[in-house]
Motif scaffolding. Structure first.
Motif, short mmCIF file in Angstrom:
data_model
loop_
_atom_site.label_atom_id
_atom_site.label_comp_id
_atom_site.label_asym_id
_atom_site.label_seq_id
_atom_site.Cartn_x
_atom_site.Cartn_y
_atom_site.Cartn_z
N TYR A 1 5.34 -10.83 -0.93
CA TYR A 1 4.87 -9.66 -1.67
C TYR A 1 6.02 -8.73 -2.04
O TYR A 1 5.84 -7.56 -2.30
CB TYR A 1 3.84 -8.90 -0.82
CG TYR A 1 2.84 -8.07 -1.60
CD1 TYR A 1 1.84 -8.69 -2.32
CD2 TYR A 1 2.89 -6.70 -1.58
CE1 TYR A 1 0.90 -7.94 -3.01
CE2 TYR A 1 1.97 -5.93 -2.28
CZ TYR A 1 0.97 -6.56 -2.99
OH TYR A 1 0.05 -5.82 -3.69
N ILE B 1 6.98 -9.39 -7.01
CA ILE B 1 5.66 -9.61 -7.60
C ILE B 1 5.52 -8.96 -8.98
O ILE B 1 4.48 -9.10 -9.61
CB ILE B 1 4.54 -9.07 -6.68
CG1 ILE B 1 4.79 -7.59 -6.39
CG2 ILE B 1 4.44 -9.87 -5.41
CD1 ILE B 1 3.65 -6.91 -5.67
N PRO C 1 2.57 -11.79 3.15
CA PRO C 1 2.85 -10.52 2.47
C PRO C 1 3.08 -9.39 3.46
O PRO C 1 2.55 -9.40 4.57
CB PRO C 1 1.57 -10.27 1.65
CG PRO C 1 0.52 -11.09 2.31
CD PRO C 1 1.22 -12.29 2.86
N ASP D 1 -5.92 -15.11 -0.87
CA ASP D 1 -4.77 -14.38 -1.40
C ASP D 1 -3.80 -15.33 -2.10
O ASP D 1 -3.52 -16.41 -1.58
CB ASP D 1 -4.01 -13.66 -0.29
CG ASP D 1 -4.87 -12.63 0.42
OD1 ASP D 1 -5.98 -12.37 -0.06
OD2 ASP D 1 -4.43 -12.09 1.45
N ASN E 1 0.02 -15.21 -3.30
CA ASN E 1 1.23 -14.39 -3.15
C ASN E 1 0.89 -12.98 -2.67
O ASN E 1 1.45 -11.98 -3.15
CB ASN E 1 2.01 -14.32 -4.46
CG ASN E 1 2.80 -15.59 -4.72
OD1 ASN E 1 2.97 -16.43 -3.85
ND2 ASN E 1 3.27 -15.76 -5.95
N GLY E 2 -0.02 -12.91 -1.69
CA GLY E 2 -0.38 -11.63 -1.10
C GLY E 2 -1.40 -10.83 -1.87
O GLY E 2 -1.80 -9.75 -1.44
N ILE E 3 -1.86 -11.34 -3.02
CA ILE E 3 -2.82 -10.61 -3.86
C ILE E 3 -4.21 -11.18 -3.61
O ILE E 3 -4.46 -12.36 -3.87
CB ILE E 3 -2.46 -10.77 -5.34
CG1 ILE E 3 -1.00 -10.40 -5.59
CG2 ILE E 3 -3.39 -9.93 -6.21
CD1 ILE E 3 -0.47 -10.88 -6.91
N PHE F 1 0.85 -7.28 -11.57
CA PHE F 1 1.62 -8.36 -10.98
C PHE F 1 2.22 -9.25 -12.06
O PHE F 1 1.66 -9.40 -13.15
CB PHE F 1 0.73 -9.19 -10.04
CG PHE F 1 0.17 -8.40 -8.89
CD1 PHE F 1 0.99 -7.89 -7.91
CD2 PHE F 1 -1.19 -8.15 -8.80
CE1 PHE F 1 0.48 -7.15 -6.87
CE2 PHE F 1 -1.71 -7.42 -7.76
CZ PHE F 1 -0.87 -6.90 -6.78
#
Length: 1012
Positions: free
Chosen positions: A284, A287, A488, A529, A531-533, A651
């Motif tokens: 994260y 991004i 992340p 999630d 990439n942490g999203i 992002f």
């Protein structure tokens, strides 16, 4: 030896000074050449990605084609320039050629788009044939300009390097200034120019720079000394004895080894860049568009620093072969030693969040500083190798251009394979951490190869070097963990006792992203999630988004057209919940979903079957793993409804799915009266960002409406557009929602009442147009959103006033009633439906206010609003929910006050409130739990246990309640039941240390020897 006459000395000094001024100007020109080259790379990549997509294979295709041209240019340019007598004139011609192509490039992209669409349609079923054709297209487009760019280094080196004894310093200077320019170009394009001017216009800026370079070089070439009879340029600074080629520093076979080592070093360099970027994306850290620009600039700056530092060292008769070997070994060791810091990025950015969020400048500076700490040391070492290898190999001064060209070519070819292998071989097969270790091992191996090939080092010294590396390798194998998960930075360590934390249920490292399924302790909810999203999940807000995004556009399409939709395209798979909701509509004959990441599909199949019900087995449903823009651009199919269920535009790459150009391509894929919907976030985004999206959408779909589900405090909106004003046949919509499968699916989130659902209109088309007035329009050429939204995410990172944003939008929202063309099948039904709809619209405003007050911990005010809502519609489940929550909130406040003031009447009042909630809402877990807390504090352990058991029965998705119930059982001495609850938690969250520790404690208490 004759001496130079004294009368000639002032003239020689004057000429030498003029020669020095020319060299400084050439360095400046090559610096600007680097600026232009990276601006081209950034802008051309962006133009081509809009056509070919942003999948890993598509990006690798563009990168490989770009670098292949550079390699060819180095090789061909070096061979040609050794036969030319005017290197500066040739350098100027290269610049003019780049300018001509740069000016024509946007038109060329437009031409190949049509060709690409036809190829994509013909070879859609054959991935490999299509990929090959795509590479041919891109290579054909980029071959000419990149070849010209690649030729500039050997061509300019042929003129700039005047003495064999200064070859290393001169080549190092050229390489360094060019890389400094490239770093500046990456930052200028990524931070300023594309947002300020536009993508196409930014490339024209680079063309103007090249034009200035070309004119300057052409002017200098006319002032340059004429060649002598031997074809060599004679300058005052070159002594006759220095004109001859120097003797090779090392045997021929060693030179070949050095070249292969340098090619492998190019392989590792780009391999590191790819893998490091993927690690930082998964953590994260990288991004946004800005963060990616920082990574590229930091990497290139390291190369520039390295060549600058070594240039003064390598011409002093040093043992360059030993230095090269030592540097390669040092690169590998540094990569391993720095690897734990990449993992530590989680903690660093978690620390930065509350301190730097709110200031985009400070956040960017903090990110740049951390990236420098991670990347600079190995990249500085890498940058030192180019001038060293050039000095070792380019001993034949008459073939200087050719030799420098070979060195540059091999470095670039190695980079091509390194970028490809890092993304498509190493990460999928080894994972990110092991990929770094493999690259480091390769650096150490090629360093040892250089050392062992050294003709003048004795075997004792070589053995010492090898022996010294053995313990280093053993330590790396033993101390560096191999199962590291790069998570992340907003993923704090699990802490079940405080109601925080999560368990990683699934972790997949893919080519394009890292996909993680988190199982949260406090709520037992799962989130998917990327990439942490978080893109999907089982919580009420995410469930609401997934179901409304599916049902609302279909319901509006049928109510508008008088017939159900037969085909739908949804962009983004997530958990598969939206796809399942779509499949429930029997009239749909074709349900297509396009998803970028195959890992998302795998995680959905493995972890969210309760949401998607194995929709992948439904015959009419099909998932395409492909870039959405590419799919839409080349699609021959027409759809009645298209749903853009993208991710937050702040992002990297996501803003591409919010541009006017993309919406226009989607419009081409819709049937004549088709409908499109777009997921819009209301959090961590500014009003200006929303205006950019709305203007882009309304340029294509002038009749747009904005909807915000009113069953709670939702953060996700749905933008719905059509080519003509929306018309709602209410009886048809009511009839569709009476379909048992559709009604039950919407009932999960309390939106099964069609009139209540229509009350969720947030802004009509006039309100949208008024709100967006004066705002910019986000397009492919002017990607304002890609730059402004990351700044907004930072500015609203801690205290995001998203509730105020909803209030501002709601203030001039308009009404859904003018869109209803038929309220009922007869006057009596029409009158009843009109009145009910008006009631639901009023209820919507009351609910939003009540929820806002509740989440602000203003229990009594929220309760008053909820009671107003129940007076309007006593059967509304969402209103009953917020009333129940508010009553319990007030009860909890009263009980806390009772403990402080020692007033029994407050305790009784709190009990009465919770009991009253249970009379209206018997399955409301929060009321049972509150009663249990009161019973525990007043000394009634058995009652506390009973209330806790009922709370868990009503809402089993609360892990912390099971943990607390186990604690209550332990207090009563019921160790068997305590262990049962903890074992259930073990199954849900295997390996959690807090659960394991508590279970061991309970087992110890249950042992007979402890009881005695």
């Amino acid at each position: 030896m004759s001496k130079t006459p004294a009368v000639e000395r002032p003239q020689r000094t004057e000429l030498a000074a003029r020669d020095g001024g020319e060299r400084s100007l050439l360095l400046l020109l090559f610096f600007l050449s680097g600026v232009a080259a990276l601006i081209y790379q950034v802008t051309w990549f962006r133009m081509l990605h809009m056509v070919f997509g942003v999948t890993g294979f598509a990006m690798a295709t563009v990168l490989s084609a770009f670098m292949a041209g550079l390699a060819l240019g180095n090789l061909v340019g070096g061979r040609i320039i050794d036969r030319r007598k005017t290197p500066l004139l040739f350098f100027a011609c290269l610049q003019f050629g780049i300018v001509l192509f740069a000016v024509a490039f946007p038109s060329i992209v437009g031409g190949i788009t049509a060709v690409f669409v036809q190829i994509r349609r013909v070879w859609h079923g054959s991935f490999y044939v299509f990929s090959l054709m795509r590479f041919v297209l891109v290579f054909g487009v980029l071959l000419v300009p990149t070849t010209l760019m690649g030729a500039t280094l050997p061509v300019l080196a042929r003129h700039f390097v005047r003495r064999p004894g200064k070859l290393g310093a001169d080549v190092g200077a050229l390489y360094s200034v060019n890389n400094w320019g490239a770093a500046l170009g990456a930052l200028a394009a990524g931070f300023v120019l594309m947002e300020l001017l536009g993508v196409r216009e930014t490339s024209y800026v680079a063309a103007a720079i090249n034009l200035g370079i070309g004119l300057s070089a052409w002017t200098l070439s006319r002032r340059a000394p004429a060649p002598d009879a031997a074809g060599e340029i004679v300058t005052p600074a070159r002594a006759p004895e220095e004109e001859a080629s120097a003797a090779p520093l090392y045997p021929r076979h060693v030179l070949h080894i050095v070249l292969w080592v340098f090619a492998l070093e190019g392989f590792t360099s780009l391999g590191y860049e790819v893998v490091w970027t993927r690690i930082l994306s998964a953590s994260y850290v990288v991004i946004t568009t800005y963060a990616y620009s920082l990574v590229v600039a930091t990497f290139i700056a390291g190369l520039a620093i390295g060549s600058l530092l070594v240039r003064r060292y390598i011409d002093g008769g040093k043992d360059l072969l030993k230095l090269l070997g030592g540097i390669e070994i040092a690169v590998g060791v540094a990569a391993v030693l720095l690897l734990p810091l990449f993992k530590f990025s989680e903690q660093v950015f978690q620390w930065m969040e509350p301190r730097l969020a709110g200031s985009w400048v400070m956040w960017t500076a903090g990110t740049a500083g951390w990236l420098a700490l991670l990347i600079l040391v190995p990249t500085v070492l890498m940058g030192a190798t180019f001038p060293i290898v050039s000095k070792i190999y380019a001993t034949n001064f008459r073939q200087l251009g050719r030799r420098i060209g070979v060195v540059g070519c091999l470095d670039t070819v190695g980079s091509i394979f390194g970028a490809f292998a890092g993304a498509f071989v190493m990460i999928p097969l080894l994972g990110m951490q092991k990929s770094v270790l493999a690259l480091a091992a390769l650096n150490v191996a090629i360093g040892l190869a250089v050392i062992f090939s050294h003709p003048r080092l004795n075997w004792k010294w070589k053995s010492i070097v090898a022996a010294a590396l053995v313990p280093v390798g053993i330590a790396a194998c033993l101390l560096v963990p191999t199962d590291v998960q790069f998570l992340p930075w907003n993923s704090a360590d699990a802490d079940i006792e405080q109601g925080r934390g999560f368990y990683i249920a699934d972790y997949k490292e893919g080519v394009d992203a890292t996909v993680v399924v988190r199982h949260h302790f406090a709520s037992d909810h799962r989130t998917l999630d990327v990439n942490g999203i978080p893109v999907a999940g089982t919580g009420r807000v995410l469930k609401t988004t997934q179901k409304v995004q599916a049902h609302l556009p279909l319901l509006l399409y049928e109510a508008h057209n008088g017939k159900p939709a037969e085909s739908v395209l949804t962009i983004g798979l997530g958990s598969g919940s939206t796809s399942w909701s779509l499949a429930l509509h029997d009239e749909l004959k074709r349900v297509h979903c396009v998803e970028l990441l195959k890992e998302v599909k795998q995680s959905a199949q493995e972890n969210f079957q309760d949401l998607n019900h194995n929709v992948f087995d439904v015959p009419k449903y099909h998932v395409f793993i492909e870039d959405a823009r590419t799919f839409v651009l080349a699609s021959e199919k027409k759809y009645d409804v298209i749903m853009d269920d993208s991710v937050h535009p702040g992002f990297q790459g996501n803003a591409n799915l919010y541009s006017r150009d993309f919406f226009s391509n989607c419009r081409q894929c819709l049937t004549e009266r088709g409908v499109m919907s777009v997921w819009i976030p209301v959090y961590r985004i500014s009003d200006d960002d929303l205006k950019m999206i709305f203007n882009a959408f309304m340029d294509v779909f002038p009749h747009a409406t904005l909807w915000l589900p009113n069953n709670g405090l939702n953060k996700h909106m749905v933008l719905v557009g059509a080519s003509e004003k929306l018309r709602i046949d209410l009886p048809k919509m009511i009839a569709r929602m009476q379909d048992e499968k559709v009604r039950e699916d919407l009932a999960v989130v309390d939106l099964d009442d069609p009139l209540f659902l229509l009350g969720s209109l947030l802004m009509d088309e006039e309100a949208l147009r008024e709100f967006s007035r004066g705002g910019k329009t986000h397009t492919d050429n002017h990607p304002y959103l890609a730059f402004s939204c990351p700044r907004s995410r930072c500015r609203y990172g801690v205290d995001d006033p998203w509730l105020d944003r909803i209030d501002r939008m709601r203030a001039s929202s308009g009404s859904v009633i003018p869109y209803v063309t038929r309220f009922g099948r007869d006057p009596e039904e029409a009158q009843g439906n009109r009145q009910r709809l008006q009631t639901q619209i009023k209820l919507t405003d009351i609910l939003r206010k009540a929820y806002r007050l509740f989440y602000s911990k203003k229990g009594n005010e929220a309760l008053a609003e909820a009671e107003r809502g129940l007076q309007l519609d006593g059967r509304n489940k969402s209103c009953l929910l917020v009333w129940s929550q508010s009553e319990c909130l007030v009860a909890q406040g009263e009980f806390r006050a009772a403990l402080e003031l020692k007033r029994k009447e407050l305790v009784q009042s709190a009990i009465r409130r919770c009991s009253g909630v249970l009379e209206k809402n018997p399955d409301f877990a929060m009321a049972h739990w509150t009663l249990g807390r009161i019973a525990l504090k007043t000394g009634n352990l058995n009652q506390a246990i009973m209330s806790a058991e009922k709370a868990i029965q009503c809402d089993p998705e609360r892990a912390t309640r099971r943990y607390s119930l186990a604690w209550l059982y332990t207090g009563r001495g019921d160790f068997q039941k305590a262990q049962e609850q903890l074992r259930k938690l073990q199954q849900i969250f295997p390996g959690n240390p807090t659960v394991e520790k508590r279970l061991e404690e309970v087992r110890a208490l249950a042992r007979p020897d402890f009881q005695q």
